[in-house]
Design an enzyme around this catalytic site. Structure first.
Site, PDB file in Angstrom:
ATOM      1  N   GLU A 194      49.762 -69.372 -38.981  1.00 43.75           N
ATOM      2  CA  GLU A 194      49.664 -68.155 -38.173  1.00 43.75           C
ATOM      3  C   GLU A 194      49.778 -66.973 -39.124  1.00 43.75           C
ATOM      4  O   GLU A 194      50.865 -66.666 -39.609  1.00 43.75           O
ATOM      5  CB  GLU A 194      50.772 -68.129 -37.115  1.00 43.75           C
ATOM      6  CG  GLU A 194      50.679 -69.260 -36.092  1.00 43.75           C
ATOM      7  CD  GLU A 194      49.426 -69.203 -35.251  1.00 43.75           C
ATOM      8  OE1 GLU A 194      48.768 -68.141 -35.214  1.00 43.75           O
ATOM      9  OE2 GLU A 194      49.078 -70.221 -34.628  1.00 43.75           O
ATOM     10  N   CYS A 228      52.020 -58.735 -36.477  1.00 43.12           N
ATOM     11  CA  CYS A 228      50.748 -59.264 -36.995  1.00 43.12           C
ATOM     12  C   CYS A 228      49.569 -58.955 -36.087  1.00 43.12           C
ATOM     13  O   CYS A 228      48.422 -58.968 -36.538  1.00 43.12           O
ATOM     14  CB  CYS A 228      50.857 -60.761 -37.242  1.00 43.12           C
ATOM     15  SG  CYS A 228      51.297 -61.721 -35.768  1.00 43.12           S
TER      16      CYS A 228
END
Length: 442
Positions: A194, A228
């Site tokens: 991720e 993010c």
């Protein structure tokens, strides 16, 4: 203790984990504040409550997720019953980041435990208070042979990566993700990565600018931009720019006040290294709003930049901080020149009342996930997969998909013995035409 096959044991252990987290909610929020002044509201919304919700959902569904799934059999195997069995990979390594240090450590761990794996968790050394409380909660909850926490820096990560694992789950930067992938490749270990990227936020002339500004300010500056999936830069229709900037400034002040450094609702940069990296990004740029900093407090105000060059430091890499460049476009070709310059992003945002325009952009560009007329909120739906594509990540998780991520899906055919069709067996003479017809039919 049989955590591999005893689903009841897994469920009871997860209930114990839920109890221990709920008892420690205030301590977790304090640890997050001590690490980088994360506001209590954000700590509850994006960390503790998210994990608690994930735990409750997993506990509720673990029995059904674990059951073998019957699928329609192939006619070639008649008579048969076909199944997909979920089995744990075995020994799993979870390496967590610092920006959401509780949520992004616990959620993968919960799924890995639910699926029946043994887990080693490496929390971030950049958030020592949160890492410490995670270690204490895990120690109270699990047998050491089931789940273990290893605190420490890069040297600890390197030692862990040198071991052989059955699965590795990593959340963090693209640069470190490449290191993880190389280590995993040595043993052909499956991985979930991720990562991140430069997430575009495109605004056209039909959008509700005031509402867009409100939603972008929240999505960009929550956690001081250290998210993010935060918008990384704005691409706005040229004639809308002036009004948009006015609304953005209004919304920033409305959210954090005129003295933002005094606001209890705005986090700090994680450490000096990242603060200096962000300072370098704004050093030579035209600042529309913000730009105030304090090295001693690791503070950087929400900062809007006017039309930075695509070759500038701020446009070369993911920002991961409270800096928002505002660029303009006139044609769709202008949009493409900017968006296509970068690797596939983790998130993609479009603000528009023109459905055909929004849908066209969503279909044109590859990205992990995103929103039309909002930011960040797609992360909250456990029924949506969360993950990247290309440089922004490998694999996805959330909800049932998290359980599936940490499970090997084993195909099993149970063949009946009451009849045995002769078509497949040698000799094959005079069977080819018949088998072709059967294959074409199925």
């Amino acid at each position: 203790m049989d955590y591999k096959s005893d689903i009841g044991y897994r469920k009871e252990t997860l209930k114990k984990l839920l109890h221990n987290i709920q008892k420690s909610e205030d301590l977790i929020a304090k640890a997050l504040y001590d690490d980088f002044k994360k506001p209590e509201f954000e700590a509850v919304l994006t960390e503790t409550n998210y994990v608690i919700s994930d735990l409750k959902n997993t506990i509720k569904n673990i029995q059904s997720w674990s059951k073998p799934k019957r699928v329609f059999p192939s006619l070639l195997n008649f008579p048969s019953s076909d199944y997909i069995y979920k089995e744990p990979y075995g020994n799993v390594l979870v390496i967590a980041p610092w920006n959401y240090p509780f949520q992004l450590a616990l959620c993968p761990l919960i799924a890995a435990v639910a699926a029946g794996n043994r887990v080693v968790l490496k929390p971030s050394e950049l958030t020592p208070h949160t890492s410490s409380i995670i270690a204490k909660i895990i120690e109270k909850t699990f047998h050491i042979n089931h789940v273990e926490v290893f605190e420490g820096g890069v040297e600890v990560s390197n030692k862990l990566l040198a071991q052989r694992w059955d699965y590795i789950f990593f959340t963090g930067s693209v640069a470190v993700g490449k290191i993880i992938a190389k280590a995993a490749a040595e043993n052909l270990t499956p991985i979930t990565l991720e990562l991140g990227g430069k997430n575009p936020c495109i605004i056209d002339e039909t959008s509700d600018l005031k509402l867009a500004a409100k939603r972008i300010v929240w999505g960009k500056f929550i956690n001081a931009g250290q998210t993010c999936i935060a918008p990384d830069y704005i691409l706005i229709q040229k004639n809308m720019k002036v009004n948009f900037i006015t609304y953005m400034i209004e919304e920033i002040i409305k959210a954090y006040g005129k003295k933002i450094d005094k606001s209890p609702d705005f986090a700090r940069i994680i450490n000096t290294k990242n603060w200096l990296r962000l300072m370098n990004m704004i050093e030579s740029e035209t600042i529309i709003f913000g730009g105030e900093t304090d090295a001693n407090k690791l503070y950087m105000a929400p900062t809007l930049l006017d039309e930075p060059s695509l070759d500038s430091a701020v446009m070369k890499e993911e920002i991961f901080g409270p800096i928002l460049p505002i660029l303009t476009y006139e044609t769709e070709n202008d949009i493409d020149k900017v968006v296509s310059r970068y690797e596939k992003p983790l998130a993609f945002y479009v603000f528009s009342e023109n459905n055909s325009f929004a849908k066209k952009l969503i279909k044109t560009y590859s990205f992990g996930g995103g929103c039309i007329n909002d930011t960040v909120v797609h992360f909250s739906n456990k029924r949506l997969p969360f993950g990247g594509v290309g440089h922004s990540g490998i694999g996805a998780y959330h909800g049932k998909l998290s359980f599936d991520t940490f499970s090997h899906h084993k195909a099993v055919v149970k063949k009946g013995n009451w009849i045995d069709l002769p078509m497949r067996y040698a000799p094959y003479k005079d069977k080819l035409t018949a088998i072709k017809r059967i294959l074409d039919w199925i």
